[in-house]
Each structure stands twice: as C-alpha cells, then as structure tokens.
Design a protein around this motif. Structure first.
Motif, PDB file in Angstrom:
ATOM      1  N   LEU A   8       0.799  -1.217   0.000  1.00  0.00           N
ATOM      2  CA  LEU A   8       0.000   0.000   0.000  1.00  0.00           C
ATOM      3  C   LEU A   8       0.838   1.277   0.000  1.00  0.00           C
ATOM      4  O   LEU A   8       0.375   2.324  -0.464  1.00  0.00           O
ATOM      5  CB  LEU A   8      -0.948   0.010   1.213  1.00  0.00           C
ATOM      6  N   ILE A   9       2.066   1.215   0.481  1.00  0.00           N
ATOM      7  CA  ILE A   9       2.884   2.430   0.500  1.00  0.00           C
ATOM      8  C   ILE A   9       3.264   2.882  -0.907  1.00  0.00           C
ATOM      9  O   ILE A   9       3.716   3.998  -1.092  1.00  0.00           O
ATOM     10  CB  ILE A   9       4.140   2.289   1.389  1.00  0.00           C
ATOM     11  N   TYR A  13      -1.960   7.770  -3.911  1.00  0.00           N
ATOM     12  CA  TYR A  13      -2.701   8.485  -2.875  1.00  0.00           C
ATOM     13  C   TYR A  13      -3.067   7.494  -1.786  1.00  0.00           C
ATOM     14  O   TYR A  13      -3.866   6.591  -2.007  1.00  0.00           O
ATOM     15  CB  TYR A  13      -3.966   9.129  -3.454  1.00  0.00           C
ATOM     16  N   LEU A  14      -2.483   7.664  -0.632  1.00  0.00           N
ATOM     17  CA  LEU A  14      -2.746   6.767   0.491  1.00  0.00           C
ATOM     18  C   LEU A  14      -3.904   7.333   1.304  1.00  0.00           C
ATOM     19  O   LEU A  14      -3.716   8.079   2.264  1.00  0.00           O
ATOM     20  CB  LEU A  14      -1.489   6.596   1.356  1.00  0.00           C
ATOM     21  N   HIS A  15      -5.118   7.009   0.845  1.00  0.00           N
ATOM     22  CA  HIS A  15      -6.328   7.444   1.520  1.00  0.00           C
ATOM     23  C   HIS A  15      -7.309   6.268   1.502  1.00  0.00           C
ATOM     24  O   HIS A  15      -7.126   5.303   0.769  1.00  0.00           O
ATOM     25  CB  HIS A  15      -6.909   8.694   0.887  1.00  0.00           C
ATOM     26  N   ILE A  19      -7.094   2.700  -0.621  1.00  0.00           N
ATOM     27  CA  ILE A  19      -6.748   1.466   0.090  1.00  0.00           C
ATOM     28  C   ILE A  19      -7.829   0.413  -0.120  1.00  0.00           C
ATOM     29  O   ILE A  19      -7.540  -0.727  -0.466  1.00  0.00           O
ATOM     30  CB  ILE A  19      -6.543   1.743   1.594  1.00  0.00           C
ATOM     31  N   LEU A  20      -9.093   0.815   0.054  1.00  0.00           N
ATOM     32  CA  LEU A  20     -10.191  -0.140  -0.104  1.00  0.00           C
ATOM     33  C   LEU A  20     -10.300  -0.649  -1.541  1.00  0.00           C
ATOM     34  O   LEU A  20     -10.559  -1.832  -1.769  1.00  0.00           O
ATOM     35  CB  LEU A  20     -11.508   0.490   0.351  1.00  0.00           C
TER      36      LEU A  20
END
Length: 95
Positions: A8-9, A13-15, A19-20
């Motif tokens: 995920l990193i 955009y890590l939001h 993520i979902l």
C-alpha cells in the motif's frame, strides 16, 4: 497485476478509498495478502485458495520481505531470520 499494488505504501494516494479499492481488486484476483510496509493485511477469501503447501513454504524460505508477493510465510520467515541474525526476540501480532 498492474492495476493493484502489493504494498500500500506504493499507492499514489494513500487514503481510505484508494486502500479499499486496492484491497478489493486484489481480493477479486484471489490475492488475499497485501503489505503496508512490513505489516501484512489479509482479507478472508471465504473459500479455499492453494496458498499453504510445501511449495509455498520453500518459495518464501530465505527470501527478503517484499521480493515476492505478500504472504504470511514471508512474514514468518523474516521474523525467524531476524531472530537468528540479531539474536533478538521477535513478535507477530495477529488481530
């Protein structure tokens, strides 16, 4: 798959929606494991997936974390190697 990230990193955009979406897309391809750095996220597949045989154990043996697709065996092997190399206790949290 080029549309999903195993870690995920690496998402642009890590939001939460990103993520979902990533987890859902990987789940649809029976890729139930995803890293978030050194943390392993697992999504229950609700069916049998051939992920836990001798072949998989051997595949992840002595391979650095992140060099192969995410898997619980990779995390276990990494903890075991660090315990041997650094002579320090290791712990794994399963929640």
């Amino acid at each position: 798959n080029n549309c999903t990230e195993a870690d995920l990193i690496r998402l642009d955009y890590l939001h939460e929606p990103g993520i979902l979406f990533n987890l859902s897309s990987r789940f649809a391809e029976d890729q139930i494991y995803t890293y978030s750095g050194s943390i392993l996220i697992s999504v229950n597949p609700y069916k049998k997936i051939p992920l836990y045989g001798e072949k998989q154990i051997n595949l992840y043996h002595d391979v650095p974390l992140g060099d192969l697709p995410p898997h619980v065996f990779a995390l276990a092997d990494e903890a075991f190697r660090l315990m041997l190399v650094e002579s320090k206790t290791q712990s794994i949290l399963i929640s």
